[in-house]
Design a protein around this motif. Structure first.
Motif, short mmCIF file in Angstrom:
data_model
loop_
_atom_site.label_atom_id
_atom_site.label_comp_id
_atom_site.label_asym_id
_atom_site.label_seq_id
_atom_site.Cartn_x
_atom_site.Cartn_y
_atom_site.Cartn_z
N UNK A 197 0.85 -1.19 0.00
CA UNK A 197 0.00 0.00 0.00
C UNK A 197 0.88 1.24 0.00
N UNK A 198 0.49 2.20 -0.83
CA UNK A 198 1.22 3.47 -0.85
C UNK A 198 0.31 4.56 -0.28
N UNK A 199 0.81 5.29 0.69
CA UNK A 199 0.03 6.37 1.30
C UNK A 199 0.76 7.69 1.11
N UNK A 200 0.02 8.70 0.62
CA UNK A 200 0.52 10.07 0.74
C UNK A 200 -0.30 10.69 1.86
N UNK A 201 0.37 11.33 2.82
CA UNK A 201 -0.35 11.91 3.94
C UNK A 201 0.00 13.37 4.08
N UNK A 202 -1.01 14.16 4.33
CA UNK A 202 -0.78 15.59 4.51
C UNK A 202 -0.08 15.79 5.85
N UNK A 203 1.03 16.49 5.79
CA UNK A 203 1.71 16.86 7.03
C UNK A 203 1.90 18.37 6.96
N UNK A 204 1.20 19.09 7.82
CA UNK A 204 1.30 20.55 7.75
C UNK A 204 0.36 21.08 6.67
N UNK A 205 0.82 22.05 5.87
CA UNK A 205 -0.08 22.61 4.87
C UNK A 205 -0.08 21.75 3.61
N UNK A 206 -0.80 22.21 2.63
CA UNK A 206 -1.07 21.36 1.45
C UNK A 206 -0.02 21.53 0.37
N UNK A 207 0.94 22.38 0.58
CA UNK A 207 1.82 22.77 -0.53
C UNK A 207 2.62 21.61 -1.08
N UNK A 208 2.77 20.53 -0.30
CA UNK A 208 3.62 19.45 -0.77
C UNK A 208 2.90 18.34 -1.52
N UNK A 209 1.64 18.51 -1.90
CA UNK A 209 0.93 17.41 -2.58
C UNK A 209 1.54 17.17 -3.95
N UNK A 210 2.01 15.96 -4.18
CA UNK A 210 2.78 15.70 -5.42
C UNK A 210 1.92 15.39 -6.64
N UNK A 211 0.62 15.35 -6.51
CA UNK A 211 -0.30 14.98 -7.59
C UNK A 211 -0.37 13.48 -7.82
N UNK A 212 -1.50 13.08 -8.31
CA UNK A 212 -1.76 11.65 -8.47
C UNK A 212 -0.76 10.98 -9.41
N UNK A 213 -0.45 11.66 -10.51
CA UNK A 213 0.42 11.03 -11.51
C UNK A 213 1.76 10.65 -10.90
N UNK A 214 2.26 11.51 -10.05
CA UNK A 214 3.56 11.23 -9.44
C UNK A 214 3.44 10.10 -8.41
N UNK A 215 2.38 10.16 -7.62
CA UNK A 215 2.16 9.11 -6.59
C UNK A 215 2.02 7.75 -7.28
N UNK A 216 1.24 7.73 -8.34
CA UNK A 216 1.00 6.47 -9.05
C UNK A 216 2.28 5.96 -9.71
N UNK A 217 3.03 6.87 -10.31
CA UNK A 217 4.26 6.49 -10.99
C UNK A 217 5.27 5.91 -9.99
#
Lengths: 270, 164
Positions: free
Chosen positions: A106-126
């Motif tokens: 399982x791969x999790x992206x989790x918000x830590x602090x503000x939202x500025x670091x969201x890498x986008x789905x394409x990057x998470x999936x890749x």
């Protein structure tokens, strides 16, 4: 939810309430892959995920269709010897998480602090695809040609919407109107079967809303989770990621349709 | 979410940085066995003990090349049984295949159903209805509607047997 731009939907938000994105691949157990090999698996990812935490195992999941929930139906589980664990491999900032157990990654992206670091789905999936491929190659080399046979895939988006009062839920979610109820909590669960072009069921989209309190009980929020789960067309990695892509499209469309214009304005949809 | 979920379910309140959390995903056991958590189910005791017995099978259990029960197939079969459960219908007989697969059988008043779980989403099932010599064979993947219809008919057959 989403600072996620889909070529098809063109839906983006500057300040979405997205808190976690989870990509989940379940596979048939590999003969010979034991708990002791977890360290070898960690070695595959240690450079990027240097921190590790041990967790209890997750139950397997198999979406099926046509069944009606029965009140007295048993809920079975297999109790296995206490040598199995689920491991969290984490990045140093703990935003990135790779969970491993002997039948699931399982791969999790989790918000830590503000939202500025969201890498986008394409990057998470890749990135997840690279990690899955790496694990598959490890299996082939280490276990006499064994490889992943994927039997379930899930993508889920978890949102947290802060509110002052649960009466306000309807100001964000257009399917829940609690304006006339001084509710002390909220719990909502709905599932929708997604069919292919031939009308055959291929996945289940689950919508879950729950109330949330801070530890002191002063602050309130609601969690709004959309999860898309099912069996891909084949056991291979390509179809697993096609399934994830399809799920993400469905979730984005559903999220947009189930949240209000006022919420979109607050989250700065563009 | 439920205990299948890989979500970490830890939320941060951006207003004052308090952590709002909810804990899920518990699965800790001490022995290899099958247990059913819903105590009112008529199938519970029978299937608990049967599957626990099958889990203990060692290679060569049949005197030949019999394989241990495939755990992935077992997980799927248990999930399937939760969906097939029909109040008023007796629990199935459970027969291990020599290749690690699982067969479920019901025989009620001339109505016979056999369900072979070969792999997750790979089910081969057949039934014979009273008065007929022919078997109806189906292959089932994700949509188990036909098996649910058979369970309802089996239940009626069982009820008729009790009345008769």
């Amino acid at each position: 939810m989403i600072d996620d731009t889909s070529a098809e939907n063109e839906i983006s938000f500057s300040y979405p309430p997205l808190n976690e994105v989870v990509l989940d691949i379940q596979f048939a157990q590999i003969p010979g892959l034991l708990s002791i090999h977890a360290n070898e698996v960690w070695e595959l990812y240690k450079k990027e995920y240097p921190n590790i935490v041990e967790q209890p195992l997750l139950e397997p999941a198999f979406e099926k269709f046509g069944a009606v929930p029965q009140m007295n139906a048993p809920n079975f589980s297999v109790a296995r010897p206490p040598v199995g664990s689920r491991y969290w491999f984490m990045t140093t900032d703990e935003k990135g998480l790779l969970q491993y157990q002997n039948d699931r990654i399982i791969s999790n992206w989790r918000k830590q602090g503000d939202f500025s670091g969201y890498p986008r789905y394409e990057r998470i999936s890749s990135d997840f695809r690279k990690n899955i491929t790496k694990f598959n190659e490890y299996l082939k080399q280490r276990f006499q040609g064994q490889f992943l046979k994927i039997n379930q895939v899930e993508i889920s988006y978890h949102n947290v919407i802060e509110i002052d009062n649960f009466r306000e839920v309807g100001e964000f979610l257009n399917f829940l109107d609690l304006a006339h109820l001084d509710a002390e909590g909220v719990s909502f669960n709905a599932g929708e079967v997604i069919n292919d072009k031939q009308g055959k069921p291929i996945a289940r989209l689950s919508i879950i809303v729950n109330s949330l309190y801070s530890n002191q009980g002063k602050d309130k929020a609601i969690t709004f989770t959309l999860a898309y789960r099912g069996k891909p067309n084949s056991e291979g990695i390509d179809d697993a990621f096609r399934f994830l892509d399809d799920g993400r499209e469905k979730i984005i469309t559903k999220f947009n349709g189930m949240t209000t214009a006022k919420a979109h304005q607050l989250w700065e949809k563009y | 979410m439920n205990m299948h979920s890989g979500s970490t379910s830890v939320f941060t309140n951006t207003r004052n940085r308090n952590v709002i959390s909810s804990a899920k995903n518990l699965r800790a056991r001490s022995n290899q066995s099958v247990y059913a958590s819903y105590t009112r189910s008529a199938w519970k005791d029978h299937l608990n003990s049967k599957f626990t017995e099958l889990l203990a099978l060692e290679p060569g259990w049949d005197g030949y090349q019999g394989e241990k029960l495939n755990l992935t197939i077992l997980d799927f079969t248990l999930s399937l049984l939760e969906d097939l459960y029909c109040d008023g219908l007796s629990a199935p007989s459970v027969i291990p295949g020599s290749d690690g697969t699982i067969q479920l059988e019901w025989h009620q008043n001339g109505y016979d159903v056999e369900i072979d779980v070969l792999n997750p989403y790979d089910i081969s099932a057949c039934r014979k209805v009273p008065g007929s010599e022919d078997y109806e064979d189906v292959d089932v993947e994700k949509d188990i509607s036909i098996l649910l219809n058979w369970m309802t008919e089996l239940k009626h057959a069982e009820e008729l047997a009790h009345v008769g």
